[in-house]
Design a protein around this motif. Structure first.
Motif, PDB file in Angstrom:
ATOM      1  N   LYS A  78       0.838  -1.205   0.000  1.00 38.15           N
ATOM      2  CA  LYS A  78       0.000   0.000   0.000  1.00 38.15           C
ATOM      3  C   LYS A  78       0.866   1.246   0.000  1.00 38.15           C
ATOM      4  N   LEU A  79       0.377   2.248  -0.717  1.00 36.65           N
ATOM      5  CA  LEU A  79       1.007   3.559  -0.764  1.00 36.65           C
ATOM      6  C   LEU A  79      -0.027   4.603  -0.358  1.00 36.65           C
ATOM      7  N   PRO A  80       0.407   5.684   0.275  1.00 33.86           N
ATOM      8  CA  PRO A  80      -0.541   6.758   0.593  1.00 33.86           C
ATOM      9  C   PRO A  80      -0.906   7.519  -0.686  1.00 33.86           C
ATOM     10  N   ARG A  81      -2.131   7.997  -0.727  1.00 35.72           N
ATOM     11  CA  ARG A  81      -2.611   8.758  -1.888  1.00 35.72           C
ATOM     12  C   ARG A  81      -1.658   9.911  -2.218  1.00 35.72           C
ATOM     13  N   ALA A  82      -0.994  10.471  -1.214  1.00 41.97           N
ATOM     14  CA  ALA A  82      -0.079  11.591  -1.427  1.00 41.97           C
ATOM     15  C   ALA A  82       1.059  11.223  -2.388  1.00 41.97           C
ATOM     16  N   GLN A  83       1.369   9.945  -2.519  1.00 39.50           N
ATOM     17  CA  GLN A  83       2.410   9.496  -3.448  1.00 39.50           C
ATOM     18  C   GLN A  83       1.993   9.722  -4.911  1.00 39.50           C
ATOM     19  N   PHE A  84       0.718   9.969  -5.133  1.00 32.53           N
ATOM     20  CA  PHE A  84       0.188  10.133  -6.489  1.00 32.53           C
ATOM     21  C   PHE A  84      -0.137  11.601  -6.772  1.00 32.53           C
ATOM     22  N   GLY A  86      -0.553  15.069  -8.221  1.00 34.60           N
ATOM     23  CA  GLY A  86      -0.636  15.496  -9.617  1.00 34.60           C
ATOM     24  C   GLY A  86      -1.510  14.603 -10.476  1.00 34.60           C
ATOM     25  N   VAL A  87      -1.942  13.467  -9.928  1.00 37.65           N
ATOM     26  CA  VAL A  87      -2.843  12.578 -10.663  1.00 37.65           C
ATOM     27  C   VAL A  87      -4.249  12.814 -10.109  1.00 37.65           C
ATOM     28  N   ASP A  88      -5.120  13.353 -10.949  1.00 38.51           N
ATOM     29  CA  ASP A  88      -6.453  13.725 -10.485  1.00 38.51           C
ATOM     30  C   ASP A  88      -7.335  12.530 -10.164  1.00 38.51           C
ATOM     31  N   THR A  89      -7.321  11.526 -11.031  1.00 37.20           N
ATOM     32  CA  THR A  89      -8.211  10.383 -10.852  1.00 37.20           C
ATOM     33  C   THR A  89      -7.409   9.096 -10.815  1.00 37.20           C
ATOM     34  N   LEU A  90      -7.564   8.335  -9.745  1.00 36.12           N
ATOM     35  CA  LEU A  90      -6.937   7.022  -9.626  1.00 36.12           C
ATOM     36  C   LEU A  90      -8.011   5.966  -9.827  1.00 36.12           C
ATOM     37  N   GLN A  91      -7.670   4.921 -10.568  1.00 38.72           N
ATOM     38  CA  GLN A  91      -8.621   3.842 -10.825  1.00 38.72           C
ATOM     39  C   GLN A  91      -7.915   2.504 -10.703  1.00 38.72           C
ATOM     40  N   VAL A  92      -8.647   1.509 -10.222  1.00 40.04           N
ATOM     41  CA  VAL A  92      -8.128   0.153 -10.191  1.00 40.04           C
ATOM     42  C   VAL A  92      -7.785  -0.256 -11.621  1.00 40.04           C
ATOM     43  N   GLY A  93      -6.619  -0.848 -11.793  1.00 43.09           N
ATOM     44  CA  GLY A  93      -6.158  -1.268 -13.112  1.00 43.09           C
ATOM     45  C   GLY A  93      -5.171  -0.310 -13.749  1.00 43.09           C
ATOM     46  N   ALA A 111      -6.365  -1.894  -5.648  1.00 41.28           N
ATOM     47  CA  ALA A 111      -7.464  -1.536  -4.750  1.00 41.28           C
ATOM     48  C   ALA A 111      -7.261  -0.107  -4.258  1.00 41.28           C
ATOM     49  N   ILE A 112      -8.377   0.553  -4.009  1.00 40.26           N
ATOM     50  CA  ILE A 112      -8.350   1.904  -3.445  1.00 40.26           C
ATOM     51  C   ILE A 112      -9.280   1.904  -2.244  1.00 40.26           C
ATOM     52  N   GLU A 113      -8.704   2.178  -1.068  1.00 35.16           N
ATOM     53  CA  GLU A 113      -9.481   2.218   0.171  1.00 35.16           C
ATOM     54  C   GLU A 113      -9.165   3.525   0.879  1.00 35.16           C
ATOM     55  N   GLY A 114      -9.989   4.544   0.609  1.00 36.90           N
ATOM     56  CA  GLY A 114      -9.745   5.865   1.181  1.00 36.90           C
ATOM     57  C   GLY A 114      -8.440   6.433   0.662  1.00 36.90           C
ATOM     58  N   ASP A 115      -7.504   6.719   1.574  1.00 39.11           N
ATOM     59  CA  ASP A 115      -6.204   7.263   1.179  1.00 39.11           C
ATOM     60  C   ASP A 115      -5.138   6.182   1.001  1.00 39.11           C
ATOM     61  N   ASP A 116      -5.541   4.910   1.137  1.00 33.49           N
ATOM     62  CA  ASP A 116      -4.610   3.795   0.913  1.00 33.49           C
ATOM     63  C   ASP A 116      -4.794   3.250  -0.488  1.00 33.49           C
ATOM     64  N   ILE A 117      -3.720   3.235  -1.247  1.00 33.41           N
ATOM     65  CA  ILE A 117      -3.745   2.737  -2.621  1.00 33.41           C
ATOM     66  C   ILE A 117      -2.902   1.463  -2.660  1.00 33.41           C
ATOM     67  N   GLU A 118      -3.558   0.329  -2.929  1.00 35.92           N
ATOM     68  CA  GLU A 118      -2.828  -0.932  -3.031  1.00 35.92           C
ATOM     69  C   GLU A 118      -2.303  -1.083  -4.453  1.00 35.92           C
TER      70      GLU A 118
END
Length: 164
Positions: A78-84, A86-93, A111-118
């Motif tokens: 898992k990475l924190p959303r802050a690692q992304f 400049g990327v407006d929309t994150l999507q699985v895949g 997977a995306i669970e709140g601010d945790d991005i797997e």
């Protein structure tokens, strides 16, 4: 001529999974050209093609360890959303390349669970048995430059997307 180290081999192939679903195919396109013995294709397929001649047709199942490897759970994290930033929309895949302690690595959001991005750094075909139907379409000796670079040279007028 037989497929041997440093031969340029051209193949048509269809890759399917255990369910028989087509994952990739060269049908309707130019054949795939690779430099035999330089790890440009999965090791199990290269081994199966050793000694093949033009016109050879084969069907081969490649286990994960001779394909894209087994799934390594350490490559899922898992990475924190802050690692992304400049990327407006994150999507699985979604896929992206990250600088890691192992160098640049392709990662996919699983997977995306709140601010945790797997994310998963395993190859998408890791852990799968690969089923290839292959026909050897052509073969030639490689050039000195191809042997030194480990890659097949593309003609200057190449219109394939891979030629840039």
């Amino acid at each position: 001529m037989q497929a041997h180290k440093d031969a340029v081999v051209s193949i048509h192939y269809t890759l399917t999974n255990d369910k028989g679903e087509v994952i990739d195919s060269s049908q309707g396109q130019d054949p795939l050209e690779y430099l035999h013995g330089h790890k440009n294709i999965v090791s199990g397929l290269e081994e199966a093609l050793e000694g093949a001649t033009v016109g050879t047709e084969l069907e081969v199942s490649i286990p994960p360890e001779k394909g894209y490897g087994s799934v390594n759970p350490e490559f899922v994290f898992k990475l924190p959303r802050a690692q992304f930033e400049g990327v407006d929309t994150l999507q699985v895949g979604m896929g992206f390349v990250a600088d890691t302690d192992r160098g640049p690595q392709q990662l996919f959001i699983t997977a995306i669970e709140g601010d945790d991005i797997e994310v998963d750094g395993n190859h998408p075909l890791a852990g799968q048995t690969l089923h290839f139907a292959v026909k050897v379409d052509g073969m030639r000796e490689s050039t000195e430059n191809e042997r030194s670079t480990g890659q097949v040279e593309m003609p200057e007028d190449c219109q394939k997307p891979c030629c840039g």
